[in-house]
Design a protein around this motif. Structure first.
Motif, mmCIF file in Angstrom:
data_model
loop_
_atom_site.group_PDB
_atom_site.id
_atom_site.type_symbol
_atom_site.label_atom_id
_atom_site.label_comp_id
_atom_site.label_asym_id
_atom_site.label_seq_id
_atom_site.Cartn_x
_atom_site.Cartn_y
_atom_site.Cartn_z
ATOM 1 N N LYS A 119 0.819 -1.210 0.000
ATOM 2 C CA LYS A 119 0.000 0.000 0.000
ATOM 3 C C LYS A 119 0.856 1.263 0.000
ATOM 4 N N THR A 120 1.456 1.638 1.151
ATOM 5 C CA THR A 120 2.106 2.940 1.290
ATOM 6 C C THR A 120 3.546 2.798 1.750
ATOM 7 N N LEU A 121 4.446 3.529 1.086
ATOM 8 C CA LEU A 121 5.848 3.596 1.466
ATOM 9 C C LEU A 121 6.224 5.069 1.624
ATOM 10 N N LEU A 122 6.671 5.432 2.818
ATOM 11 C CA LEU A 122 7.060 6.813 3.108
ATOM 12 C C LEU A 122 8.519 6.827 3.540
ATOM 13 N N SER A 123 9.337 7.577 2.829
ATOM 14 C CA SER A 123 10.751 7.695 3.149
ATOM 15 C C SER A 123 11.035 9.154 3.474
ATOM 16 N N SER A 124 11.401 9.452 4.722
ATOM 17 C CA SER A 124 11.592 10.839 5.153
ATOM 18 C C SER A 124 12.880 11.420 4.585
ATOM 19 N N LEU A 146 0.207 1.828 -3.925
ATOM 20 C CA LEU A 146 -0.643 3.018 -3.878
ATOM 21 C C LEU A 146 0.160 4.307 -3.819
ATOM 22 N N ILE A 147 0.980 4.459 -2.772
ATOM 23 C CA ILE A 147 1.709 5.707 -2.556
ATOM 24 C C ILE A 147 3.166 5.383 -2.247
ATOM 25 N N ASN A 148 4.082 6.080 -2.956
ATOM 26 C CA ASN A 148 5.508 5.942 -2.685
ATOM 27 C C ASN A 148 6.105 7.343 -2.633
ATOM 28 N N VAL A 149 6.366 7.827 -1.424
ATOM 29 C CA VAL A 149 6.957 9.151 -1.238
ATOM 30 C C VAL A 149 8.406 8.941 -0.806
ATOM 31 N N THR A 150 9.336 9.340 -1.665
ATOM 32 C CA THR A 150 10.756 9.162 -1.386
ATOM 33 C C THR A 150 11.412 10.522 -1.251
ATOM 34 N N SER A 151 11.813 10.878 -0.039
ATOM 35 C CA SER A 151 12.409 12.187 0.220
ATOM 36 C C SER A 151 13.864 12.109 0.641
ATOM 37 N N GLY A 152 14.341 10.946 1.006
ATOM 38 C CA GLY A 152 15.697 10.809 1.528
ATOM 39 C C GLY A 152 16.732 10.592 0.437
ATOM 40 N N GLN A 153 17.917 10.157 0.853
ATOM 41 C CA GLN A 153 19.030 9.910 -0.057
ATOM 42 C C GLN A 153 19.028 8.460 -0.527
ATOM 43 N N LEU A 154 19.209 8.266 -1.824
ATOM 44 C CA LEU A 154 19.404 6.943 -2.422
ATOM 45 C C LEU A 154 20.737 7.004 -3.159
ATOM 46 N N ASN A 155 21.674 6.077 -2.870
ATOM 47 C CA ASN A 155 23.004 6.175 -3.437
ATOM 48 C C ASN A 155 23.515 4.804 -3.868
ATOM 49 N N VAL A 156 23.840 4.659 -5.151
ATOM 50 C CA VAL A 156 24.422 3.426 -5.697
ATOM 51 C C VAL A 156 25.694 3.744 -6.484
ATOM 52 N N ASP A 157 26.448 4.712 -5.998
ATOM 53 C CA ASP A 157 27.691 5.115 -6.662
ATOM 54 C C ASP A 157 28.734 4.001 -6.629
ATOM 55 N N ALA A 158 29.680 4.106 -7.569
ATOM 56 C CA ALA A 158 30.849 3.239 -7.586
ATOM 57 C C ALA A 158 32.082 4.123 -7.480
ATOM 58 N N GLU A 159 33.049 3.662 -6.712
ATOM 59 C CA GLU A 159 34.269 4.431 -6.518
ATOM 60 C C GLU A 159 35.085 4.515 -7.807
#
Length: 170
Positions: A119-124, A146-159
């Motif tokens: 249903k709902t995913l909330l990411s502060s 239903l609802i996906n609010v993504t406000s935080g950091q998502l990081n999949v960088d490679a060095e």
């Protein structure tokens, strides 16, 4: 851990407080594994630390699975090592993220993080989710029906190589 046992006691809740820790690092050359399950009812409240990281280069990082009706994550989840581990948080109603989730690879690829709610995913804005690697970034998949609010950091960088995959749907 299972809330089914707690349900018999009329509790139905799994709580890992801010001073609580579950540590399942490698043992006898096997990766750590943590499974927390409260599928049918109840609440999973995670404010402490869960760590299945591997410091042994010969042993892969571990696996963490949290499944429940309602999940609140405010702590730290770590599955770091030579190769990043696998973390999945799966909710039936609501998944609220306000903490750190890591599946970083220190000398190769980043791991895989799956966060999903029926249903709902909330990411502060305070949430930090990363699957970084040295040679290749990992994968972060964020799904909600239903609802996906993504406000935080998502990081999949490679060095030193190619970045990973971030997939947000909902």
């Amino acid at each position: 851990l299972s809330a089914k046992v707690a349900k018999d006691l009329k509790m139905g809740t799994i709580n890992i407080g801010s001073s609580g820790s579950i540590i399942a690092t490698n043992y006898k050359n096997k990766a750590g594994k943590v499974v927390i399950n409260s599928q049918d009812s109840g609440l999973i409240n995670m404010a402490g630390n869960i760590d299945v990281s591997s410091s042994n280069l010969k042993v892969p990082s571990g696996y963490i699975s949290v499944q429940g009706k309602t999940i609140y994550h405010r702590g730290k989840i770590k599955a770091n090592g030579e190769y990043g581990g696998k973390v999945q948080l799966l909710s039936k109603d609501m998944l609220a993220l306000d903490g750190v989730i890591e599946a970083n690879g220190s000398s190769s690829e980043g791991g895989e993080i799956i966060i999903m709610s029926e249903k709902t995913l909330l990411s502060s804005a305070k949430s930090k989710i990363e699957a970084k690697g040295k040679d290749k970034g990992g994968k972060i998949r964020s799904f909600a029906n239903l609802i996906n609010v993504t406000s935080g950091q998502l990081n999949v960088d490679a060095e030193a190589g190619e970045g990973g995959l971030i997939d947000v749907e909902g």
